[in-house]
Design a protein around this motif. Structure first.
Motif, PDB file in Angstrom:
ATOM      1  N   CYS A 173       0.857  -1.186   0.000  1.00  0.00           N
ATOM      2  CA  CYS A 173       0.000   0.000   0.000  1.00  0.00           C
ATOM      3  C   CYS A 173       0.896   1.240   0.000  1.00  0.00           C
ATOM      4  O   CYS A 173       1.741   1.360   0.885  1.00  0.00           O
ATOM      5  N   CYS A 217      -5.029   1.573  -4.644  1.00  0.00           N
ATOM      6  CA  CYS A 217      -5.159   2.201  -3.332  1.00  0.00           C
ATOM      7  C   CYS A 217      -5.498   3.674  -3.511  1.00  0.00           C
ATOM      8  O   CYS A 217      -5.101   4.302  -4.479  1.00  0.00           O
ATOM      9  N   CYS A 244      -7.001   3.552   3.338  1.00  0.00           N
ATOM     10  CA  CYS A 244      -7.072   3.077   1.959  1.00  0.00           C
ATOM     11  C   CYS A 244      -8.293   2.170   1.821  1.00  0.00           C
ATOM     12  O   CYS A 244      -8.540   1.310   2.664  1.00  0.00           O
ATOM     13  N   PHE A 250      -8.788  -0.157  -0.275  1.00  0.00           N
ATOM     14  CA  PHE A 250      -8.408  -1.539  -0.601  1.00  0.00           C
ATOM     15  C   PHE A 250      -7.853  -2.284   0.622  1.00  0.00           C
ATOM     16  O   PHE A 250      -8.105  -3.464   0.799  1.00  0.00           O
ATOM     17  N   HIS A 251      -7.093  -1.561   1.446  1.00  0.00           N
ATOM     18  CA  HIS A 251      -6.524  -2.172   2.649  1.00  0.00           C
ATOM     19  C   HIS A 251      -7.228  -1.581   3.876  1.00  0.00           C
ATOM     20  O   HIS A 251      -6.586  -1.011   4.753  1.00  0.00           O
TER      21      HIS A 251
END
Ligand code: ZN
Ligand code: ZN
Length: 348
Positions: free
Chosen positions: A72, A78, A87, A89-90
């Motif tokens: 990331c 991201c 983020c 995505f994470h």
């Protein structure tokens, strides 16, 4: 069976639906070829990873998710910025970047990247937990960046997704007679096929001229008849035959197939943004009209089938009676022969 001409009544709208059908036929024709190659890709990546790591060939890991395997920020994925500190995505503790405990998943990820023409797999589409159990999760890395997360198989993938795998995965370089070069001019047959898909999906008035339709079909036939591998593929061969029949209006479809085609076309129309409201309304009305027509054909078919079944049942009953009669008389004959035999034995 219904001829398309029986069902479709207006030329350029009919052509648009025919172009849809041509894409579906082509996708089906590519089924065995693409599905098998993606399976080969998955097993060759997994085999090379386990052998490099000195693990037994069947060792797999199912605990890493895709987000774990990507740092990331990852480009195009991201979105941690000045405004948002998290983020997308994470976004949870279990989705943080980390190494695979058995190192398999990191190596499979690298294998997927290495086979990507632009080294940019579509991570948003794939579930790393299933890389070992479903080859299609590997294949989805070569599809367009979004929209395929819930797709689980070749069957569930649209034409564009299938063509994208062939364009983006370098494994196909050695399986086609031409060089796959999406950026070059003149475009290769795969690039041309992708353009056909785009033209049909993005048509602003749901119409295709007869000249364009002919050109589209020619492009698809050229791809399916490629001299390297596809020319020996049964399903590709069958698709070429159907496309030629589509051209000459001799393609026969079951009423269920026509009905499914209209449903698909209608669904695409509902999602299409580029089609003007006026064209959408016209095409929807046209599809409705065709649906009524198809329903009538379907009713007629059901009547025919019922009639046929009744005739069959009566015929079968008659034949069965005759058969039973025959068996009876044969039994009598046998009993008679047996009786004679017994007599013979008794007499000797
Ligand atoms: Zn991130
Ligand atoms: Zn892992």
């Amino acid at each position: 069976m219904a001829s398309l001409e029986d069902v479709f009544l207006e030329q350029e709208m009919t052509n648009w639906l025919k172009a849809w059908l041509a894409l579906n036929i082509t996708k089906t024709g590519l089924h065995d070829f693409v599905d098998t190659e993606v399976q080969h890709l998955q097993s060759s990546i997994l085999q090379s990873v386990t052998s490099t790591l000195g693990l037994s060939p069947n060792t797999t890991c199912t605990i890493c998710c895709t987000a774990n395997l990507l740092k990331c920020p990852t480009h195009k994925l991201c979105n941690k910025g000045k405004i948002s500190r998290v983020c997308k995505f994470h976004d949870t503790a279990i989705k943080q970047p980390r190494q695979c405990p058995v190192h398999i998943c990191d190596a499979v990820r690298d294998g997927i990247v290495n086979s990507h023409r632009y080294k940019g797999p579509s991570w948003n589409n794939t579930l790393a937990e299933q890389w070992a159990s479903n080859h299609w999760e590997v294949g989805k890395c070569y599809m367009p960046p979004d929209g395929y997360i819930s797709v689980r198989s070749f069957e569930q993938t649209d034409f564009n997704g299938v063509i994208s795998i062939m364009l983006n995965c370098t494994l196909f370089d050695s399986k086609l007679s031409f060089s796959i070069a999406p950026q070059l001019s003149p475009p290769c047959p795969l690039t041309k096929a992708r353009e056909v898909g785009k033209a049909v999906r993005h048509s602003s008035d749901c119409k295709v001229t007869s000249a364009d339709l002919q050109e589209y079909v020619l492009t698809l036939v050229t791809l399916l008849g490629d001299s390297k591998v596809l020319i020996h593929d049964v399903r590709a061969h069958d698709a070429v035959r159907k496309l030629n029949q589509l051209q000459t209006n001799s393609l026969k479809l079951s009423v269920t197939e026509v009905s499914q085609l209209l449903k698909d076309a209608h669904q695409t129309l509902t999602q299409a943004k580029q089609v003007s409201e006026e064209s959408k309304t016209k095409m929807e009305a046209y599809i409705d009209k065709l649906n009524v027509h198809v329903q009538n054909l379907l009713d007629k078919c059901t009547e025919d089938i019922t009639e046929h079944t009744n005739t069959c049942t009566e015929r079968s009953k008659r034949e069965l009676d005759i058969h039973v009669q025959k068996v009876h008389s044969r039994k009598e004959e046998l009993d008679y022969e047996k009786a004679i035999d017994v007599q013979d034995v008794e007499e000797t």
